[in-house]
Enzyme design. Structure first.
Site, short mmCIF file in Angstrom:
data_model
loop_
_atom_site.label_atom_id
_atom_site.label_comp_id
_atom_site.label_asym_id
_atom_site.label_seq_id
_atom_site.Cartn_x
_atom_site.Cartn_y
_atom_site.Cartn_z
N HIS A 263 44.17 45.10 31.48
CA HIS A 263 43.37 43.89 31.61
C HIS A 263 42.35 44.18 32.69
CE1 HIS A 263 47.03 41.72 29.79
NE2 HIS A 263 46.10 41.83 28.88
N ASP B 20 43.51 44.20 36.19
CA ASP B 20 44.49 45.22 36.56
C ASP B 20 43.75 46.40 37.18
OD1 ASP B 20 46.75 43.95 35.37
OD2 ASP B 20 46.23 44.82 33.42
C1 XUL Z 1 49.60 38.63 24.07
C2 XUL Z 1 49.26 40.03 23.98
C3 XUL Z 1 48.38 40.56 25.04
C4 XUL Z 1 47.38 41.55 24.54
C5 XUL Z 1 46.46 42.14 25.55
O1 XUL Z 1 50.48 38.18 23.13
O2 XUL Z 1 49.76 40.70 23.10
O3 XUL Z 1 49.15 41.13 26.04
O4 XUL Z 1 48.06 42.61 23.94
O5 XUL Z 1 45.67 41.21 26.16
#
Ligand code: XUL
Ligand code: MN
Length: 343
Positions: free
Chosen positions: A50, A53
């Site tokens: 993300h 992060d």
């Molecule tokens: C949520 C999900 C997230 C995405 C990345 O369900 O899967 O963690 O993979 O943003």
């Protein structure tokens, strides 16, 4: 012919603190350096990010500061033999994203979401990856009449176009999910994501990431969703995990609820030569009952199950299966599959 080696990826959120909607964290936060060490120790090759992060305070930083911080993260990864797989803008935890980002009813929030996403593209470029993942988390509603679905799909296209214009190199993989945290999402399935991609400014740079559990939550077979995306040349990432029916998003160990379904996913990936085009990511979470020192076992198990299923796929008696299919003896095929998995 030699098989391509699979490469594995993981995100920091997969080493979580065991919190759930009904209780606080039960384990200490895992320091980022330990996330990387665990990834290396378990034989993973890439990290999923993300945006915050990688660059925690990106909203308060100048573009030059963001790039500098992301470049030093890239160096930290390289020193450990890792690379970044993708970056996703984490819109769903910020106060401005309370009603969604790109489809918020508040124009200021929509502007914020697009600005933040462009910053996330800068993070990706400086980390050395061209891939952005867009999980449209709160792009939906709890009260259906609160948003206009026609307008929402236009807003999602405008957001993707803004990200595409932030760099000529960036590619966007939409990770659809039908619900949670919203009641009903605007992009619930791979079909929706691929259809939306064709209407963006540069469709060649819009693809998908498929999470097994998200497909199951939509009542669909993840291996068929993968096949549909592979046929279009659009499967740019996978989040393998499992899900025990229509519940909250469980992020269980790959194969834990439906081993045959996991076999079918590995088979469709293997037959398409996915190993040479994309990473195998596991979006799995440790159970809340795990103590901290055993809270990475779910990753090790998911990878071990995946590799065992690769062997099962490679040793599956395809010529016998072909004979069953030619004779339209699908009961014999059923038994062949089950005995192969049990054997
Ligand atoms: C949520 C999900 C997230 C995405 C990345 O369900 O899967 O963690 O993979 O943003
Ligand atoms: Mn996911």
């Amino acid at each position: 012919m030699a098989h391509a080696e699979y490469r594995f990826s993981v995100g920091p959120w997969n080493l979580g603190r065991g919190a759930d909607p009904f209780g606080p964290p039960v384990r200490p936060a895992v320091p980022f350096a330990d996330v990387l060490r665990t990834a290396v120790d378990l034989g993973f090759h890439a990290i999923q990010f993300h945006d915050d992060d990688a660059v925690p305070d990106l909203e308060t930083m100048t573009p030059a500061q963001i790039t500098k911080a992301a470049e030093s993260m890239r160096k930290m990864l390289a020193d450990m033999g890792l690379v970044a797989e993708f970056v996703a803008a984490r819109l769903w935890e910020h106060p401005h994203g309370v009603d969604g980002g790109y489809t918020s009813n508040d124009p200021a929030a929509r502007k914020w979401a697009i600005d933040r996403s462009k910053r996330a593209v800068d993070v990706a470029m400086a980390l050395g990856t061209e891939l952005m993942v867009m999980w449209p988390a709160r792009e939906g509603t709890g009260v259906r009449e609160s948003k206009d679905p026609v307008e929402a799909s236009r807003q999602l296209i405008a957001a993707i176009d803004a990200m595409l214009s932030a760099s000529p190199k960036v590619r966007i993989a939409i990770e659809p999910k039908p619900n949670e945290p919203v009641d009903t999402a605007f992009l619930p399935t791979i079909g929706h994501a691929l259809a939306l991609g064709t209407r963006c400014a540069d469709p060649a740079r819009v693809g998908v990431l498929i999470e097994s559990a998200h497909a199951i939550l939509a009542g669909l077979d993840p291996s068929d969703e993968m096949g549909f995306a592979l046929a279009a040349g659009k499967l740019w990432g996978v989040h393998l995990n499992d899900q025990n029916g229509l519940k909250y998003d469980q992020d269980k160990v790959f194969g834990a609820a439906n081993l045959r379904g996991a076999f079918d996913q590995v088979r469709v990936l293997e037959r398409a030569g996915y190993a040479s085009t994309g990473y195998v990511g596991f979006d799995v979470k440790a159970q809340r009952t795990q103590p901290a020192e055993k809270a990475a076992a779910h990753l090790a198990t998911s990878k071990a199950v995946f590799l065992k299923l690769v062997e099962k796929v490679r040793t599956f008696p395809e010529s016998v299966a072909a004979q069953c299919i030619a004779a339209r003896d699908y009961e014999a095929l059923e038994r062949l599959v089950l005995e192969h998995l049990l054997g």
